[in-house]
Design an enzyme around this catalytic site. Structure first.
Site, short mmCIF file in Angstrom:
data_model
loop_
_atom_site.label_atom_id
_atom_site.label_comp_id
_atom_site.label_asym_id
_atom_site.label_seq_id
_atom_site.Cartn_x
_atom_site.Cartn_y
_atom_site.Cartn_z
N LYS A 8 0.87 -1.18 0.00
CA LYS A 8 0.00 0.00 0.00
C LYS A 8 0.90 1.22 0.00
CE LYS A 8 -3.75 2.18 2.65
NZ LYS A 8 -4.67 2.02 3.79
N ASP A 101 -14.37 2.65 9.54
CA ASP A 101 -14.66 2.50 8.11
C ASP A 101 -14.92 1.03 7.76
OD1 ASP A 101 -15.19 3.37 5.55
OD2 ASP A 101 -13.10 3.39 4.92
#
Length: 280
Positions: A8, A101
């Site tokens: 990432k 989230d």
């Protein structure tokens, strides 16, 4: 060493401010976790002006499973997914960290079938009371207190999202597919009933409070009759989707719910359904 990983990569750094604080926070939180049900952080390194997080590789996510209509999610599969999800979120809350989230696309599934919570970019510590933004969590999974503008909140925002995901795995579409904060509240009240002063004292004092027509809750067993989650499954979901966040079930107690000890026994991770086009 031949280990398959995912990387990432952050956006380029602000030259004046250095590494963006949200990246540092995400790395810091992920280093604290010790659970097979949270995505593992293998290493962190810099390339130029970007931070690279080396993460466990997972071939697909829970959204791939839910929306692959060729897959059948059995009662025992659902129970297995829920147990792993709750184990992961219990580890977060045990460390006083909110995910903020949770949604199917942020719940990855490893090659061995184990579910792993991922993407802690919105995560925050709640070890001491502090004002936080209410503009978190994707709309379909956003809790009533966030929709009403609460700035002080806790683990209940994650547990509401888990309840929404539980429902979505059964009906194969979002339970509350709102298009705006107001529409989202309306859709929640249509199913769960509108909040009362007795059930949720002081909710009318929240910054974004809106007056809605009074509505009675639906019978959840009828809403999910085709999925057949059983009375324990309906009861667990109902405790996650309680309007008053102070009365919402916590992850630790959810894991002790009779739903997990009742028959049928949860599937083993390696027996869970896998999308054929996602298997390496």
């Amino acid at each position: 060493d031949g280990l398959m990983v995912a990387i990432k990569r952050s956006k380029p750094m602000d030259t004046k401010r250095g590494v963006h604080f949200t990246i540092l926070r995400e790395v810091n939180y992920m280093q604290e976790f010790k659970s097979p049900y949270i995505l593992g952080l293998v290493e962190v390194f810099m390339t130029g002006d970007a931070v690279n997080m080396v993460l466990e590789h997972c071939p697909f996510d829970l959204k791939d499973v839910i929306y692959d209509k060729s897959l059948y999610i059995r009662t025992e599969d659902l129970k297995s997914y829920m147990r792993m999800m709750l184990e992961g979120i219990h580890e977060c809350h045990r460390k006083f960290i909110l995910h903020r989230d949770l949604k199917p696309a942020n719940i990855l599934i490893g090659a061995n079938g184990e579910l792993k919570l991922a993407d802690f970019g919105f995560a925050r510590s709640y070890s001491s009371p502090r004002e936080m933004t209410n503009e978190v969590v994707t709309l379909a999974y956003r809790s009533p207190e966030l929709l009403l503008g609460a700035k002080y909140y806790g683990a209940g925002v994650d547990m509401w999202a888990v309840g929404c995901i539980f429902a979505e795995m059964m009906i194969r579409h979002p339970l509350f597919p709102g298009t705006s904060d107001t529409d989202q509240l309306s859709r929640i009240f249509n199913v769960m009933g509108s909040p009362t002063d007795k059930a949720w004292p002081h909710h009318k004092l929240l910054p974004n409070y809106l007056e809605f027509e009074e509505r009675s809750p639906l019978n959840l067993a009828s809403v999910f009759s085709s999925a057949d989650p059983g009375e324990h499954g309906i009861d667990l979901m109902a405790q996650m989707l309680v309007m008053n966040p102070n009365n919402r079930i916590c992850a630790e107690n959810a894991l002790k719910h009779p739903y997990f000890s009742a028959s049928p026994e949860a599937s083993k991770p390696d027996a869970l359904p896998k999308p054929a086009n996602k298997i390496p």
